[in-house]
Write an enzyme that holds these catalytic residues in place. Structure first.
Site, PDB file in Angstrom:
ATOM      1  N   SER A 188       0.858  -1.178   0.000  1.00 29.17           N
ATOM      2  CA  SER A 188       0.000   0.000   0.000  1.00 29.17           C
ATOM      3  C   SER A 188       0.900   1.236   0.000  1.00 29.17           C
ATOM      4  CB  SER A 188      -0.885  -0.046   1.260  1.00 29.17           C
ATOM      5  OG  SER A 188      -1.661   1.117   1.373  1.00 29.17           O
ATOM      6  N   LYS A 240      -1.133  -0.869  -4.337  1.00 29.33           N
ATOM      7  CA  LYS A 240      -2.331  -0.074  -4.024  1.00 29.33           C
ATOM      8  C   LYS A 240      -1.890   1.362  -3.817  1.00 29.33           C
ATOM      9  CE  LYS A 240      -4.845   0.276   0.332  1.00 29.33           C
ATOM     10  NZ  LYS A 240      -5.605  -0.469   1.354  1.00 29.33           N
ATOM     11  N   LYS A 256      -2.867   5.111  -2.539  1.00 27.19           N
ATOM     12  CA  LYS A 256      -3.805   5.923  -1.769  1.00 27.19           C
ATOM     13  C   LYS A 256      -4.167   7.129  -2.634  1.00 27.19           C
ATOM     14  CE  LYS A 256      -4.059   3.820   2.243  1.00 27.19           C
ATOM     15  NZ  LYS A 256      -5.335   3.420   2.854  1.00 27.19           N
ATOM     16  N   ASP A 310      -7.209   3.308  -3.058  1.00 23.05           N
ATOM     17  CA  ASP A 310      -7.938   3.392  -1.791  1.00 23.05           C
ATOM     18  C   ASP A 310      -8.118   4.861  -1.420  1.00 23.05           C
ATOM     19  OD1 ASP A 310      -9.047   3.111   0.713  1.00 23.05           O
ATOM     20  OD2 ASP A 310      -7.350   2.036   1.604  1.00 23.05           O
ATOM     21  N   GLU A 352     -11.218   1.111  -3.501  1.00 24.43           N
ATOM     22  CA  GLU A 352     -11.544   0.828  -2.100  1.00 24.43           C
ATOM     23  C   GLU A 352     -12.135   2.053  -1.420  1.00 24.43           C
ATOM     24  OE1 GLU A 352      -8.111  -0.813  -0.149  1.00 24.43           O
ATOM     25  OE2 GLU A 352      -8.936  -0.578   1.861  1.00 24.43           O
ATOM     26  N   ASP A 395     -14.118  -1.130   2.937  1.00 25.74           N
ATOM     27  CA  ASP A 395     -13.213  -1.302   4.081  1.00 25.74           C
ATOM     28  C   ASP A 395     -13.914  -0.708   5.309  1.00 25.74           C
ATOM     29  OD1 ASP A 395     -11.244  -0.919   6.040  1.00 25.74           O
ATOM     30  OD2 ASP A 395      -9.726  -0.092   4.713  1.00 25.74           O
ATOM     31  N   LYS A 446     -10.347  -6.693   7.772  1.00 20.46           N
ATOM     32  CA  LYS A 446      -9.305  -6.390   8.761  1.00 20.46           C
ATOM     33  C   LYS A 446      -9.834  -6.940  10.075  1.00 20.46           C
ATOM     34  CE  LYS A 446      -7.708  -2.065   6.725  1.00 20.46           C
ATOM     35  NZ  LYS A 446      -7.697  -0.586   6.814  1.00 20.46           N
ATOM     36  N   GLY A 499      -4.630  -4.079   6.012  1.00 19.93           N
ATOM     37  CA  GLY A 499      -3.609  -3.889   7.044  1.00 19.93           C
ATOM     38  C   GLY A 499      -3.777  -2.561   7.746  1.00 19.93           C
TER      39      GLY A 499
HETATM   40  O1  OSB Z   1      -7.365   1.964   4.524  1.00 19.26           O
HETATM   41  O2  OSB Z   1      -6.281   0.185   4.249  1.00 19.26           O
HETATM   42  C1  OSB Z   1      -6.393   1.279   4.795  1.00 19.26           C
HETATM   43  C2  OSB Z   1      -3.308   1.979   6.948  1.00 19.26           C
HETATM   44  C3  OSB Z   1      -3.886   2.668   7.988  1.00 19.26           C
HETATM   45  C4  OSB Z   1      -5.233   2.922   7.957  1.00 19.26           C
HETATM   46  C5  OSB Z   1      -6.022   2.495   6.899  1.00 19.26           C
HETATM   47  C6  OSB Z   1      -5.443   1.778   5.853  1.00 19.26           C
HETATM   48  C7  OSB Z   1      -4.063   1.547   5.868  1.00 19.26           C
HETATM   49  C8  OSB Z   1      -3.332   0.860   4.794  1.00 19.26           C
HETATM   50  C9  OSB Z   1      -2.063   0.164   5.200  1.00 19.26           C
HETATM   51  O3  OSB Z   1      -3.634   0.916   3.631  1.00 19.26           O
HETATM   52  C10 OSB Z   1      -1.868  -1.185   4.637  1.00 19.26           C
HETATM   53  C11 OSB Z   1      -0.730  -1.929   5.325  1.00 19.26           C
HETATM   54  O4  OSB Z   1      -0.821  -2.203   6.542  1.00 19.26           O
HETATM   55  O5  OSB Z   1       0.254  -2.217   4.655  1.00 19.26           O
HETATM   56 MG    MG Z   2      -8.598   0.938   3.168  1.00 21.09          MG
END
Ligand code: OSB
Ligand code: MG
Length: 377
Positions: A136, A162, A164, A189, A214, A239, A263, A291
Protein backbone atom coordinates in the site's frame (compact mmCIF):
# COMPACT_ATOMS: atom_id res chain seq x y z
CA UNK A 1 -8.89 -22.73 27.95
CA UNK A 2 -8.72 -20.10 30.66
CA UNK A 3 -8.27 -19.08 33.54
CA UNK A 4 -5.08 -17.20 32.86
CA UNK A 5 -2.71 -15.82 35.45
CA UNK A 6 -2.04 -12.38 34.07
CA UNK A 7 -2.45 -9.88 31.29
CA UNK A 8 0.16 -7.26 30.55
CA UNK A 9 -0.65 -4.24 28.46
CA UNK A 10 2.09 -2.15 26.94
CA UNK A 11 2.26 0.78 24.63
CA UNK A 12 4.99 0.58 22.02
CA UNK A 13 6.40 3.07 19.59
CA UNK A 14 8.30 2.18 16.39
CA UNK A 15 9.18 4.78 13.76
CA UNK A 16 8.18 3.84 10.20
CA UNK A 17 10.88 3.71 7.54
CA UNK A 18 8.86 6.23 5.55
CA UNK A 19 5.91 8.52 6.13
CA UNK A 20 2.53 7.17 5.08
CA UNK A 21 -0.01 9.70 3.90
CA UNK A 22 -3.67 8.90 3.35
CA UNK A 23 -6.67 11.09 2.61
CA UNK A 24 -7.18 11.40 6.39
CA UNK A 25 -3.65 12.21 7.54
CA UNK A 26 0.01 11.31 7.85
CA UNK A 27 1.48 8.45 9.90
CA UNK A 28 5.18 8.63 10.74
CA UNK A 29 5.40 6.31 13.72
CA UNK A 30 3.59 3.16 14.76
CA UNK A 31 2.05 3.45 18.19
CA UNK A 32 0.36 0.25 19.27
CA UNK A 33 -0.81 -1.65 22.30
CA UNK A 34 0.67 -5.09 22.72
CA UNK A 35 -1.00 -7.39 25.21
CA UNK A 36 0.64 -10.44 26.70
CA UNK A 37 -1.45 -13.16 28.30
CA UNK A 38 0.23 -15.70 30.57
CA UNK A 39 -1.23 -19.09 31.35
CA UNK A 40 1.11 -21.57 33.05
CA UNK A 41 4.12 -21.74 30.78
CA UNK A 42 2.35 -20.28 27.74
CA UNK A 43 2.67 -16.67 26.58
CA UNK A 44 0.14 -15.40 24.07
CA UNK A 45 0.13 -12.03 22.30
CA UNK A 46 -2.34 -9.59 20.86
CA UNK A 47 -1.93 -6.26 19.08
CA UNK A 48 -4.41 -3.42 19.06
CA UNK A 49 -4.50 -1.92 15.57
CA UNK A 50 -6.29 1.34 16.41
CA UNK A 51 -4.37 4.39 15.22
CA UNK A 52 -3.29 7.19 17.58
CA UNK A 53 -6.18 9.42 16.45
CA UNK A 54 -9.81 8.70 15.43
CA UNK A 55 -9.33 9.33 11.70
CA UNK A 56 -9.66 5.88 10.18
CA UNK A 57 -12.43 4.86 12.57
CA UNK A 58 -13.73 6.16 15.91
CA UNK A 59 -11.22 4.25 18.04
CA UNK A 60 -7.81 5.38 19.23
CA UNK A 61 -5.12 3.57 21.17
CA UNK A 62 -6.18 5.53 24.23
CA UNK A 63 -9.86 4.61 23.87
CA UNK A 64 -8.92 0.97 23.29
CA UNK A 65 -6.63 0.97 26.31
CA UNK A 66 -9.51 2.27 28.41
CA UNK A 67 -11.89 -0.44 27.19
CA UNK A 68 -9.27 -3.09 27.80
CA UNK A 69 -8.48 -1.96 31.36
CA UNK A 70 -12.02 -1.18 32.38
CA UNK A 71 -13.92 -4.09 30.84
CA UNK A 72 -11.98 -6.66 28.85
CA UNK A 73 -9.10 -7.46 31.19
CA UNK A 74 -11.34 -7.76 34.30
CA UNK A 75 -13.77 -9.96 32.35
CA UNK A 76 -10.97 -12.27 31.22
CA UNK A 77 -9.32 -12.50 34.64
CA UNK A 78 -12.54 -13.08 36.58
CA UNK A 79 -14.08 -15.88 34.53
CA UNK A 80 -13.34 -19.07 32.63
CA UNK A 81 -13.66 -19.25 28.85
CA UNK A 82 -13.56 -22.35 26.69
CA UNK A 83 -12.74 -20.54 23.47
CA UNK A 84 -12.25 -17.12 21.86
CA UNK A 85 -15.89 -17.42 20.72
CA UNK A 86 -17.02 -17.74 24.35
CA UNK A 87 -15.14 -14.56 25.27
CA UNK A 88 -16.66 -12.80 22.28
CA UNK A 89 -20.12 -13.79 23.42
CA UNK A 90 -19.49 -12.70 27.01
CA UNK A 91 -18.37 -9.24 25.83
CA UNK A 92 -21.14 -8.83 23.26
CA UNK A 93 -22.67 -6.10 25.43
CA UNK A 94 -19.79 -3.77 24.64
CA UNK A 95 -21.10 -1.73 21.75
CA UNK A 96 -18.60 -1.00 19.01
CA UNK A 97 -14.97 -0.66 20.12
CA UNK A 98 -14.21 -3.58 17.82
CA UNK A 99 -10.46 -2.97 17.74
CA UNK A 100 -10.26 -3.06 21.54
CA UNK A 101 -12.27 -6.30 21.72
CA UNK A 102 -10.30 -7.82 18.83
CA UNK A 103 -7.02 -7.27 20.69
CA UNK A 104 -8.12 -9.71 23.39
CA UNK A 105 -10.06 -12.02 21.10
CA UNK A 106 -7.03 -12.50 18.87
CA UNK A 107 -4.66 -13.05 21.80
CA UNK A 108 -7.05 -15.82 22.89
CA UNK A 109 -6.72 -17.45 19.47
CA UNK A 110 -2.95 -17.37 19.90
CA UNK A 111 -3.38 -18.91 23.35
CA UNK A 112 -5.67 -21.63 22.00
CA UNK A 113 -3.19 -22.43 19.23
CA UNK A 114 -0.31 -22.67 21.66
CA UNK A 115 -2.37 -24.84 24.04
CA UNK A 116 -3.39 -27.29 21.31
CA UNK A 117 -0.15 -27.23 19.34
CA UNK A 118 -1.92 -25.93 16.24
CA UNK A 119 -1.00 -22.96 14.10
CA UNK A 120 -3.53 -20.18 13.75
CA UNK A 121 -3.86 -21.00 10.09
CA UNK A 122 -4.74 -24.60 10.98
CA UNK A 123 -7.21 -23.52 13.65
CA UNK A 124 -8.99 -21.21 11.24
CA UNK A 125 -9.13 -23.71 8.41
CA UNK A 126 -6.41 -22.13 6.26
CA UNK A 127 -5.32 -24.10 3.20
CA UNK A 128 -2.41 -22.08 1.85
CA UNK A 129 1.22 -22.33 2.92
CA UNK A 130 1.98 -18.92 1.37
CA UNK A 131 -0.22 -15.89 0.86
CA UNK A 132 -0.15 -13.43 -2.02
CA UNK A 133 0.53 -9.92 -0.86
CA UNK A 134 0.87 -6.40 -2.15
CA UNK A 135 2.04 -3.05 -0.95
CA UNK A 136 0.00 0.00 0.00
CA UNK A 137 1.65 3.21 -1.20
CA UNK A 138 0.88 6.52 0.49
CA UNK A 139 0.10 9.84 -1.14
CA UNK A 140 3.30 11.48 -2.41
CA UNK A 141 4.02 15.21 -2.78
CA UNK A 142 5.05 14.64 -6.42
CA UNK A 143 4.15 12.13 -9.12
CA UNK A 144 7.86 11.66 -9.85
CA UNK A 145 8.45 10.65 -6.23
CA UNK A 146 5.51 8.26 -6.37
CA UNK A 147 6.84 6.56 -9.50
CA UNK A 148 10.22 6.17 -7.78
CA UNK A 149 8.67 4.61 -4.68
CA UNK A 150 6.52 2.21 -6.70
CA UNK A 151 9.55 1.25 -8.80
CA UNK A 152 11.52 0.31 -5.71
CA UNK A 153 8.64 -1.85 -4.44
CA UNK A 154 8.34 -3.55 -7.82
CA UNK A 155 12.08 -4.29 -7.63
CA UNK A 156 11.54 -5.74 -4.15
CA UNK A 157 9.14 -8.22 -5.81
CA UNK A 158 5.68 -6.86 -5.04
CA UNK A 159 3.19 -8.03 -7.65
CA UNK A 160 0.32 -5.82 -6.58
CA UNK A 161 0.33 -2.12 -5.77
CA UNK A 162 -2.33 -0.07 -4.02
CA UNK A 163 -2.24 3.69 -4.37
CA UNK A 164 -3.80 5.92 -1.77
CA UNK A 165 -5.87 8.63 -3.45
CA UNK A 166 -7.77 11.77 -2.45
CA UNK A 167 -9.66 14.50 -4.34
CA UNK A 168 -7.20 16.21 -6.68
CA UNK A 169 -4.78 13.28 -6.48
CA UNK A 170 -6.39 10.35 -8.25
CA UNK A 171 -6.36 10.20 -12.06
CA UNK A 172 -2.81 11.54 -12.51
CA UNK A 173 -1.03 9.19 -10.10
CA UNK A 174 -2.95 6.22 -11.50
CA UNK A 175 -2.15 7.23 -15.08
CA UNK A 176 1.55 7.61 -14.27
CA UNK A 177 1.83 4.17 -12.67
CA UNK A 178 -0.26 2.51 -15.41
CA UNK A 179 1.93 4.01 -18.11
CA UNK A 180 5.10 2.72 -16.52
CA UNK A 181 3.62 -0.65 -15.48
CA UNK A 182 0.89 -1.57 -18.00
CA UNK A 183 0.37 -5.07 -16.55
CA UNK A 184 0.86 -4.71 -12.81
CA UNK A 185 -2.05 -5.52 -10.49
CA UNK A 186 -3.15 -2.06 -9.44
CA UNK A 187 -5.86 -0.77 -7.10
CA UNK A 188 -6.68 2.45 -5.26
CA UNK A 189 -7.94 3.39 -1.79
CA UNK A 190 -9.68 6.70 -1.04
CA UNK A 191 -10.43 6.15 2.66
CA UNK A 192 -13.86 7.79 2.27
CA UNK A 193 -12.63 11.04 0.72
CA UNK A 194 -15.12 11.39 -2.16
CA UNK A 195 -18.85 11.91 -2.58
CA UNK A 196 -21.29 11.04 -5.37
CA UNK A 197 -20.76 14.55 -6.75
CA UNK A 198 -17.25 13.39 -7.69
CA UNK A 199 -18.70 10.78 -10.05
CA UNK A 200 -17.14 12.24 -13.24
CA UNK A 201 -13.64 11.99 -11.72
CA UNK A 202 -14.20 8.53 -10.27
CA UNK A 203 -15.57 7.36 -13.62
CA UNK A 204 -12.23 8.22 -15.27
CA UNK A 205 -10.61 5.57 -13.07
CA UNK A 206 -12.55 2.98 -15.10
CA UNK A 207 -9.95 3.49 -17.86
CA UNK A 208 -6.99 1.99 -16.01
CA UNK A 209 -7.79 -1.71 -15.51
CA UNK A 210 -7.88 -1.36 -11.73
CA UNK A 211 -8.56 -4.48 -9.65
CA UNK A 212 -10.83 -2.41 -7.43
CA UNK A 213 -11.50 0.97 -5.89
CA UNK A 214 -11.54 0.83 -2.10
CA UNK A 215 -13.96 2.85 0.06
CA UNK A 216 -14.40 5.85 -2.24
CA UNK A 217 -17.40 7.27 -0.32
CA UNK A 218 -18.49 7.89 3.28
CA UNK A 219 -17.36 5.49 5.99
CA UNK A 220 -21.01 5.21 7.06
CA UNK A 221 -22.59 5.33 3.64
CA UNK A 222 -23.26 1.97 2.07
CA UNK A 223 -26.24 3.17 0.03
CA UNK A 224 -24.29 5.71 -2.01
CA UNK A 225 -21.69 3.04 -2.72
CA UNK A 226 -24.48 0.98 -4.27
CA UNK A 227 -25.48 3.97 -6.42
CA UNK A 228 -21.88 4.44 -7.47
CA UNK A 229 -21.26 0.75 -8.19
CA UNK A 230 -24.17 0.78 -10.68
CA UNK A 231 -22.35 3.40 -12.72
CA UNK A 232 -18.77 2.11 -12.42
CA UNK A 233 -17.32 -0.95 -14.10
CA UNK A 234 -14.40 -1.14 -11.63
CA UNK A 235 -15.42 -3.24 -8.61
CA UNK A 236 -15.93 -1.29 -5.40
CA UNK A 237 -14.29 -2.79 -2.30
CA UNK A 238 -15.55 -1.76 1.12
CA UNK A 239 -13.21 -1.30 4.08
CA UNK A 240 -14.39 1.31 6.65
CA UNK A 241 -18.10 0.52 6.15
CA UNK A 242 -17.92 -3.14 7.19
CA UNK A 243 -17.87 -3.72 10.96
CA UNK A 244 -19.87 -6.94 11.25
CA UNK A 245 -20.94 -10.00 9.25
CA UNK A 246 -24.37 -8.32 9.02
CA UNK A 247 -22.83 -5.24 7.40
CA UNK A 248 -21.14 -7.51 4.87
CA UNK A 249 -24.34 -9.39 4.10
CA UNK A 250 -26.33 -6.18 3.57
CA UNK A 251 -23.67 -4.46 1.46
CA UNK A 252 -23.47 -7.50 -0.82
CA UNK A 253 -27.27 -7.76 -0.99
CA UNK A 254 -27.63 -4.22 -2.33
CA UNK A 255 -24.53 -4.54 -4.56
CA UNK A 256 -22.70 -1.74 -2.74
CA UNK A 257 -19.45 -3.66 -3.25
CA UNK A 258 -18.13 -6.58 -5.24
CA UNK A 259 -15.07 -7.16 -3.04
CA UNK A 260 -14.53 -6.92 0.72
CA UNK A 261 -11.36 -6.04 2.61
CA UNK A 262 -11.33 -7.91 5.93
CA UNK A 263 -9.31 -6.39 8.76
CA UNK A 264 -9.69 -8.52 11.87
CA UNK A 265 -9.35 -5.50 14.18
CA UNK A 266 -12.14 -3.63 12.43
CA UNK A 267 -14.58 -6.55 12.69
CA UNK A 268 -13.92 -7.59 16.35
CA UNK A 269 -11.38 -10.31 15.69
CA UNK A 270 -10.80 -13.59 13.89
CA UNK A 271 -14.10 -15.31 14.61
CA UNK A 272 -16.08 -12.61 12.84
CA UNK A 273 -13.43 -12.33 10.11
CA UNK A 274 -13.97 -15.99 9.40
CA UNK A 275 -17.75 -15.54 9.34
CA UNK A 276 -17.45 -12.72 6.80
CA UNK A 277 -15.01 -14.81 4.78
CA UNK A 278 -17.38 -17.81 4.78
CA UNK A 279 -20.32 -15.70 3.68
CA UNK A 280 -18.30 -14.07 0.89
CA UNK A 281 -16.97 -17.44 -0.29
CA UNK A 282 -20.51 -18.73 -0.54
CA UNK A 283 -21.62 -15.63 -2.45
CA UNK A 284 -18.49 -15.68 -4.67
CA UNK A 285 -17.36 -12.29 -3.37
CA UNK A 286 -13.54 -12.13 -3.39
CA UNK A 287 -11.90 -11.00 -0.15
CA UNK A 288 -8.42 -9.92 0.88
CA UNK A 289 -6.85 -8.97 4.18
CA UNK A 290 -6.37 -5.28 4.88
CA UNK A 291 -3.61 -3.89 7.04
CA UNK A 292 -3.17 -1.20 9.69
CA UNK A 293 0.61 -0.90 9.36
CA UNK A 294 0.90 -3.43 12.18
CA UNK A 295 4.02 -4.65 13.94
CA UNK A 296 5.09 -8.21 13.21
CA UNK A 297 2.71 -9.48 15.88
CA UNK A 298 -0.39 -8.07 14.20
CA UNK A 299 0.99 -9.12 10.84
CA UNK A 300 1.23 -12.77 11.94
CA UNK A 301 -2.52 -12.82 12.64
CA UNK A 302 -3.23 -11.28 9.23
CA UNK A 303 -1.05 -13.80 7.40
CA UNK A 304 -2.84 -16.70 9.12
CA UNK A 305 -6.24 -15.24 8.22
CA UNK A 306 -5.22 -14.68 4.61
CA UNK A 307 -4.42 -18.40 4.29
CA UNK A 308 -8.17 -19.16 4.13
CA UNK A 309 -9.39 -20.17 0.66
CA UNK A 310 -11.63 -17.14 0.00
CA UNK A 311 -8.67 -14.72 0.18
CA UNK A 312 -8.22 -14.77 -3.57
CA UNK A 313 -6.88 -11.24 -4.00
CA UNK A 314 -3.44 -10.12 -2.74
CA UNK A 315 -3.55 -8.73 0.80
CA UNK A 316 -2.11 -5.52 2.30
CA UNK A 317 0.49 -7.48 4.26
CA UNK A 318 3.99 -6.43 3.31
CA UNK A 319 7.39 -7.59 4.52
CA UNK A 320 8.58 -6.28 7.90
CA UNK A 321 11.19 -4.03 6.31
CA UNK A 322 8.57 -2.15 4.29
CA UNK A 323 7.40 -0.72 7.64
CA UNK A 324 10.26 -0.82 10.15
CA UNK A 325 14.04 -0.78 10.27
CA UNK A 326 13.71 -3.57 12.80
CA UNK A 327 10.50 -5.38 13.70
CA UNK A 328 9.71 -6.74 17.18
CA UNK A 329 9.66 -10.39 16.08
CA UNK A 330 12.59 -12.81 15.99
CA UNK A 331 12.15 -13.84 12.36
CA UNK A 332 10.98 -10.93 10.24
CA UNK A 333 8.43 -11.45 7.47
CA UNK A 334 10.22 -11.45 4.13
CA UNK A 335 8.84 -11.35 0.62
CA UNK A 336 9.48 -14.56 -1.35
CA UNK A 337 10.81 -14.34 -4.92
CA UNK A 338 7.23 -14.75 -6.19
CA UNK A 339 5.60 -11.98 -4.16
CA UNK A 340 4.19 -13.97 -1.25
CA UNK A 341 4.73 -14.32 2.49
CA UNK A 342 5.06 -17.74 4.08
CA UNK A 343 2.40 -18.76 6.58
CA UNK A 344 3.97 -19.64 9.95
CA UNK A 345 3.46 -23.31 10.89
CA UNK A 346 4.41 -23.19 14.55
CA UNK A 347 1.63 -23.13 17.19
CA UNK A 348 -0.50 -19.99 17.54
CA UNK A 349 0.83 -16.94 15.71
CA UNK A 350 3.85 -19.10 14.96
CA UNK A 351 6.48 -16.39 15.36
CA UNK A 352 8.69 -15.47 18.26
CA UNK A 353 8.63 -12.06 19.86
CA UNK A 354 12.01 -10.37 20.24
CA UNK A 355 11.78 -9.53 23.95
CA UNK A 356 14.72 -7.15 23.99
CA UNK A 357 13.47 -5.28 20.99
CA UNK A 358 9.93 -5.17 22.43
CA UNK A 359 11.31 -3.75 25.67
CA UNK A 360 13.32 -1.15 23.76
CA UNK A 361 10.15 0.03 21.95
CA UNK A 362 8.01 0.12 25.10
CA UNK A 363 6.85 3.47 26.46
CA UNK A 364 4.59 2.23 29.26
CA UNK A 365 3.50 -1.14 30.59
CA UNK A 366 1.24 -2.45 33.31
CA UNK A 367 0.56 -5.91 34.65
CA UNK A 368 -2.89 -7.13 35.72
CA UNK A 369 -2.95 -10.40 37.60
CA UNK A 370 -5.86 -12.70 38.30
CA UNK A 371 -5.62 -12.30 42.10
CA UNK A 372 -6.56 -8.63 41.65
CA UNK A 373 -9.83 -9.82 40.11
CA UNK A 374 -11.53 -12.45 42.27
CA UNK A 375 -14.58 -14.11 40.68
CA UNK A 376 -17.81 -12.17 41.35
CA UNK A 377 -20.80 -14.03 42.74
O1 OSB B 1 -7.37 1.96 4.52
O2 OSB B 1 -6.28 0.19 4.25
C1 OSB B 1 -6.39 1.28 4.80
C2 OSB B 1 -3.31 1.98 6.95
C3 OSB B 1 -3.89 2.67 7.99
C4 OSB B 1 -5.23 2.92 7.96
C5 OSB B 1 -6.02 2.49 6.90
C6 OSB B 1 -5.44 1.78 5.85
C7 OSB B 1 -4.06 1.55 5.87
C8 OSB B 1 -3.33 0.86 4.79
C9 OSB B 1 -2.06 0.16 5.20
O3 OSB B 1 -3.63 0.92 3.63
C10 OSB B 1 -1.87 -1.19 4.64
C11 OSB B 1 -0.73 -1.93 5.33
O4 OSB B 1 -0.82 -2.20 6.54
O5 OSB B 1 0.25 -2.22 4.65
MG1 MG C 1 -8.60 0.94 3.17
Amino acid sequence: MTPVQSVEIRKVRLPYVSRFETSFGVETVKEALIITIKRDDITAYGECVALAGPWYNEETITSAEYILRQYLIPELLRKKFDSPAAFLEATDGIRGNNMAVATMEMALWDLMGKMTGKSLSQLLGGRKSEVEVGVSVGIHPSIGGLVETVTSYVHDGYKRVKLKIKPGYEVEPVRAIREKYPEILLQVDANSAFSLADFPTLKQLDNFKLLLIEQPLGHDDVLDHAKLQKRLSTPICLDESIHTPQDARKAIEIDACRVINIKPGRVRGLQRSKEIHDHCLERKIPVWCGGMLETGIGRAFNVALASLPGFVLPSDISASKRYFKQDIITKEFELTSHGTLEVPREPGIGIGVDKERLEACTITKELFSSNQFPPKE
